[in-house]
Design a protein around this motif. Structure first.
Motif, PDB file in Angstrom:
ATOM      1  N   PHE A 157      85.714 -11.050   9.270  1.00  0.00           N
ATOM      2  CA  PHE A 157      84.828 -11.477  10.360  1.00  0.00           C
ATOM      3  C   PHE A 157      83.990 -10.271  10.763  1.00  0.00           C
ATOM      4  CE2 PHE A 157      83.576 -12.315  14.681  1.00  0.00           C
ATOM      5  CZ  PHE A 157      83.454 -13.704  14.790  1.00  0.00           C
ATOM      6  N   ILE A 158      82.669 -10.433  10.822  1.00  0.00           N
ATOM      7  CA  ILE A 158      81.774  -9.300  11.081  1.00  0.00           C
ATOM      8  C   ILE A 158      81.069  -9.438  12.423  1.00  0.00           C
ATOM      9  CG2 ILE A 158      79.636  -8.170  10.348  1.00  0.00           C
ATOM     10  CD1 ILE A 158      80.451  -8.561   7.504  1.00  0.00           C
ATOM     11  N   VAL A 159      81.255  -8.423  13.265  1.00  0.00           N
ATOM     12  CA  VAL A 159      80.512  -8.302  14.518  1.00  0.00           C
ATOM     13  C   VAL A 159      79.513  -7.153  14.336  1.00  0.00           C
ATOM     14  CG1 VAL A 159      80.594  -7.953  17.005  1.00  0.00           C
ATOM     15  CG2 VAL A 159      82.516  -9.077  15.836  1.00  0.00           C
ATOM     16  N   ALA A 160      78.252  -7.502  14.156  1.00  0.00           N
ATOM     17  CA  ALA A 160      77.208  -6.496  13.991  1.00  0.00           C
ATOM     18  C   ALA A 160      76.750  -5.995  15.357  1.00  0.00           C
ATOM     19  CB  ALA A 160      76.032  -7.084  13.228  1.00  0.00           C
ATOM     20  N   VAL A 161      76.317  -4.747  15.399  1.00  0.00           N
ATOM     21  CA  VAL A 161      75.758  -4.169  16.627  1.00  0.00           C
ATOM     22  C   VAL A 161      74.426  -3.516  16.281  1.00  0.00           C
ATOM     23  CG1 VAL A 161      76.036  -2.458  18.447  1.00  0.00           C
ATOM     24  CG2 VAL A 161      78.011  -3.776  17.699  1.00  0.00           C
ATOM     25  N   GLU A 162      73.364  -3.990  16.904  1.00  0.00           N
ATOM     26  CA  GLU A 162      72.050  -3.426  16.642  1.00  0.00           C
ATOM     27  C   GLU A 162      71.965  -1.995  17.168  1.00  0.00           C
ATOM     28  OE1 GLU A 162      68.817  -6.822  16.348  1.00  0.00           O
ATOM     29  OE2 GLU A 162      69.640  -6.742  18.381  1.00  0.00           O
ATOM     30  N   CYS A 163      71.167  -1.171  16.493  1.00  0.00           N
ATOM     31  CA  CYS A 163      71.023   0.230  16.882  1.00  0.00           C
ATOM     32  C   CYS A 163      69.962   0.385  17.970  1.00  0.00           C
ATOM     33  CB  CYS A 163      70.633   1.073  15.676  1.00  0.00           C
ATOM     34  SG  CYS A 163      71.976   1.351  14.532  1.00  0.00           S
ATOM     35  N   THR A 164      70.314   1.133  18.996  1.00  0.00           N
ATOM     36  CA  THR A 164      69.362   1.431  20.065  1.00  0.00           C
ATOM     37  C   THR A 164      69.153   2.936  20.239  1.00  0.00           C
ATOM     38  OG1 THR A 164      71.150   1.372  21.713  1.00  0.00           O
ATOM     39  CG2 THR A 164      69.954  -0.680  21.316  1.00  0.00           C
ATOM     40  N   ASP A 165      69.911   3.752  19.518  1.00  0.00           N
ATOM     41  CA  ASP A 165      69.808   5.208  19.645  1.00  0.00           C
ATOM     42  C   ASP A 165      70.071   5.835  18.282  1.00  0.00           C
ATOM     43  OD1 ASP A 165      69.606   7.768  20.517  1.00  0.00           O
ATOM     44  OD2 ASP A 165      71.202   7.677  21.994  1.00  0.00           O
ATOM     45  N   PRO A 166      69.081   5.812  17.376  1.00  0.00           N
ATOM     46  CA  PRO A 166      69.311   6.315  16.014  1.00  0.00           C
ATOM     47  C   PRO A 166      69.520   7.816  15.987  1.00  0.00           C
ATOM     48  CG  PRO A 166      66.985   5.884  16.362  1.00  0.00           C
ATOM     49  CD  PRO A 166      67.699   5.352  17.576  1.00  0.00           C
ATOM     50  N   GLY A 167      70.248   8.273  14.966  1.00  0.00           N
ATOM     51  CA  GLY A 167      70.449   9.696  14.784  1.00  0.00           C
ATOM     52  C   GLY A 167      69.248  10.331  14.099  1.00  0.00           C
ATOM     53  N   ALA A 168      69.207  11.648  14.117  1.00  0.00           N
ATOM     54  CA  ALA A 168      68.065  12.369  13.550  1.00  0.00           C
ATOM     55  C   ALA A 168      67.970  12.208  12.042  1.00  0.00           C
ATOM     56  CB  ALA A 168      68.165  13.854  13.898  1.00  0.00           C
ATOM     57  N   THR A 169      69.060  11.812  11.388  1.00  0.00           N
ATOM     58  CA  THR A 169      69.041  11.666   9.936  1.00  0.00           C
ATOM     59  C   THR A 169      68.867  10.218   9.496  1.00  0.00           C
ATOM     60  OG1 THR A 169      71.467  11.576   9.961  1.00  0.00           O
ATOM     61  CG2 THR A 169      70.441  13.722   9.550  1.00  0.00           C
ATOM     62  N   CYS A 170      68.722   9.293  10.431  1.00  0.00           N
ATOM     63  CA  CYS A 170      68.562   7.878  10.083  1.00  0.00           C
ATOM     64  C   CYS A 170      67.141   7.611   9.573  1.00  0.00           C
ATOM     65  CB  CYS A 170      68.831   6.994  11.297  1.00  0.00           C
ATOM     66  SG  CYS A 170      70.531   7.076  11.930  1.00  0.00           S
ATOM     67  N   PHE A 171      67.029   6.735   8.578  1.00  0.00           N
ATOM     68  CA  PHE A 171      65.705   6.330   8.095  1.00  0.00           C
ATOM     69  C   PHE A 171      65.717   4.865   7.642  1.00  0.00           C
ATOM     70  CE2 PHE A 171      68.055   8.344   4.668  1.00  0.00           C
ATOM     71  CZ  PHE A 171      67.813   7.583   3.535  1.00  0.00           C
ATOM     72  N   CYS A 172      66.503   4.042   8.345  1.00  0.00           N
ATOM     73  CA  CYS A 172      66.645   2.644   7.949  1.00  0.00           C
ATOM     74  C   CYS A 172      65.340   1.864   8.076  1.00  0.00           C
ATOM     75  CB  CYS A 172      67.746   1.966   8.756  1.00  0.00           C
ATOM     76  SG  CYS A 172      67.413   1.839  10.530  1.00  0.00           S
ATOM     77  N   THR A 173      64.485   2.252   9.015  1.00  0.00           N
ATOM     78  CA  THR A 173      63.230   1.521   9.199  1.00  0.00           C
ATOM     79  C   THR A 173      62.391   1.551   7.921  1.00  0.00           C
ATOM     80  OG1 THR A 173      63.200   2.037  11.569  1.00  0.00           O
ATOM     81  CG2 THR A 173      61.133   1.345  10.586  1.00  0.00           C
ATOM     82  N   SER A 174      62.330   2.713   7.273  1.00  0.00           N
ATOM     83  CA  SER A 174      61.522   2.829   6.060  1.00  0.00           C
ATOM     84  C   SER A 174      62.150   2.103   4.878  1.00  0.00           C
ATOM     85  CB  SER A 174      61.289   4.305   5.704  1.00  0.00           C
ATOM     86  OG  SER A 174      62.515   4.955   5.398  1.00  0.00           O
ATOM     87  N   MET A 175      63.423   1.759   4.979  1.00  0.00           N
ATOM     88  CA  MET A 175      64.101   1.011   3.918  1.00  0.00           C
ATOM     89  C   MET A 175      64.167  -0.482   4.228  1.00  0.00           C
ATOM     90  SD  MET A 175      64.574   3.463   1.900  1.00  0.00           S
ATOM     91  CE  MET A 175      65.355   2.524   0.608  1.00  0.00           C
ATOM     92  N   GLY A 176      63.683  -0.871   5.414  1.00  0.00           N
ATOM     93  CA  GLY A 176      63.691  -2.278   5.784  1.00  0.00           C
ATOM     94  C   GLY A 176      65.072  -2.826   6.081  1.00  0.00           C
TER      95      GLY A 176
END
Length: 391
Positions: A157-176
């Motif tokens: 069972f998966i409970v996802a949590v959307e990100c509201t405070d990304p880390g400095a090394t995150c780049f998920c936006t550019s990967m879609g």
């Protein structure tokens, strides 16, 4: 007999609502989520909502991870830690079968076919949600599916949590792949939470993405999601995307990797890479394994185990006479070109979800986005030189 319409978009409190959620999930599942241990936010079994990292954040940079105290009580305002959920769905080490020989020399094989754990994952980030979907395709699909993985996945069972405070090394936006779970298309979660803390209180926007999620949400103390909470949740996710500090170069990475086999940049990264394999161990999509056979001193009992392997290991490409990829240059090139390039040929998408773990946990601080950008710059320079050369 009347039937209540399924609850699909609600608000639950960060205190009673979250505590009830953990309790409801624990009735039928082993609840796994982020918690504090050894100076990091790690994934472990939760006994109550109090085990979650209330008021904790992280400072990240290439080769650097530091736990910090937040000025508020946010629970999920931290980026992905050193572990990914594959540690539970695709364990680092598992026994495949055992065999015993009796006094008459007959062999009795026993496959590992016991009941798998029933997990509830609490706090799955959108990037990791995509990583699980990738593992589903790689390990759980096709004519040669990993049945053990499939059985564990089907019971999760998966409970996802959307990100509201990304880390400095995150780049998920550019990967879609984030920082939101998306409003379009079939959801890949059972429940999705978005944390909101403002003048109206500390709460979560909660959305059900499956019949199982609807049943769990219906048992929680909740209210219908109001426009203010919905707007605040969306604004927080949008702001997270805008504040993303890293990005892959905006080019066709598949094509870039295919044309970079002889790039000089590989020598530069090889001079820094320790070939330790940390990047593959923390990556949520790397799936390679090897097998080991062990026996006792009598030779009457033997077992076969499967364990994670890495393309950075010399033995990974060992054939008669030695390894195919003996240099650090060739091994790093294999990892990066597969992750960003040939993964498309095999599985129809990238093997990178932009979580940034490989950047943080690389002891040499090698940055995958920096390497891709350097390869792109070198490719552009080569093209410009070719165009300027006299015909």
């Amino acid at each position: 007999m009347s039937h209540r319409a399924p609850v699909q978009d609600a608000v639950i409190s960060a205190s009673e609502g979250l505590a009830t959620l953990v309790g409801v999930l624990a009735e039928e599942h082993t609840v796994i989520g982020p918690t504090l241990r050894d100076g990091a936010i790690v994934l472990a079994e939760l006994s109550a909502a109090d085990d979650l990292p209330h008021g904790c954040g992280v400072e990240l940079e290439a080769g650097r991870y530091r736990l910090v105290r937040r000025p508020d009580a946010m629970i999920f305002a931290h980026s992905a830690g050193p572990q990914s959920w594959k540690a539970y769905l695709h364990p680092q080490r598992e026994r495949l079968w055992a065999v015993d020989r009796d006094t008459r020399g007959r062999l009795a094989f026993r496959a590992e076919d016991g009941e798998p754990p029933t997990y509830a994952f609490l706090g799955v980030r959108p990037c990791d949600l995509r990583a699980i979907a990738i593992q589903d395709r790689v390990l759980g699909g096709g004519p040669h599916a990993d049945t053990a993985y499939r059985r564990r996945r089907d019971r999760t069972f998966i409970v996802a949590v959307e990100c509201t405070d990304p880390g400095a090394t995150c780049f998920c936006t550019s990967m879609g792949t984030g920082p939101g779970v998306g409003e379009d298309g079939p959801p890949a979660y059972d429940l999705a939470l978005t944390e909101v803390l403002d003048g109206d209180g500390h709460r979560f926007r909660a959305r059900a993405g499956s019949p199982a999620g609807e049943r769990v949400l219906a048992r929680l103390p909740r209210r219908t999601c109001d426009p203010a909470t919905r707007a605040a949740a969306r604004t927080a996710v949008t702001a997270a995307a805008e504040h993303m500090e890293r990005a892959m170069p905006p080019v066709d990475l598949h094509t870039l990797m295919a044309g970079s086999h002889d790039a000089a940049r590989w020598d530069d990264v090889a001079a820094r890479c320790l070939t330790c394999g940390n990047c593959t161990m923390v990556c949520p999509t790397c799936f390679c394994t090897t097998t080991e056979d062990i026996t006792d001193l009598t030779g009457d009992h033997a077992e076969r185990w499967q364990r994670w392997d890495s393309c950075f290991d010399l033995d990974f490409s060992h054939l008669h006479g030695g390894p195919v990829r003996a240099s650090a240059r060739s091994r790093y090139r294999q990892w990066l070109t597969h992750k960003l390039g040939t993964w498309h040929d095999q599985f129809g998408e990238s093997g990178c979800v932009g979580c940034g773990r490989c950047i943080v946990w690389c002891p040499a601080g090698i940055d995958i986005t920096e390497e891709a950008a350097a390869l792109h710059a070198e490719d552009q320079g080569s093209r410009a030189t070719d165009e300027e050369a006299p015909s």
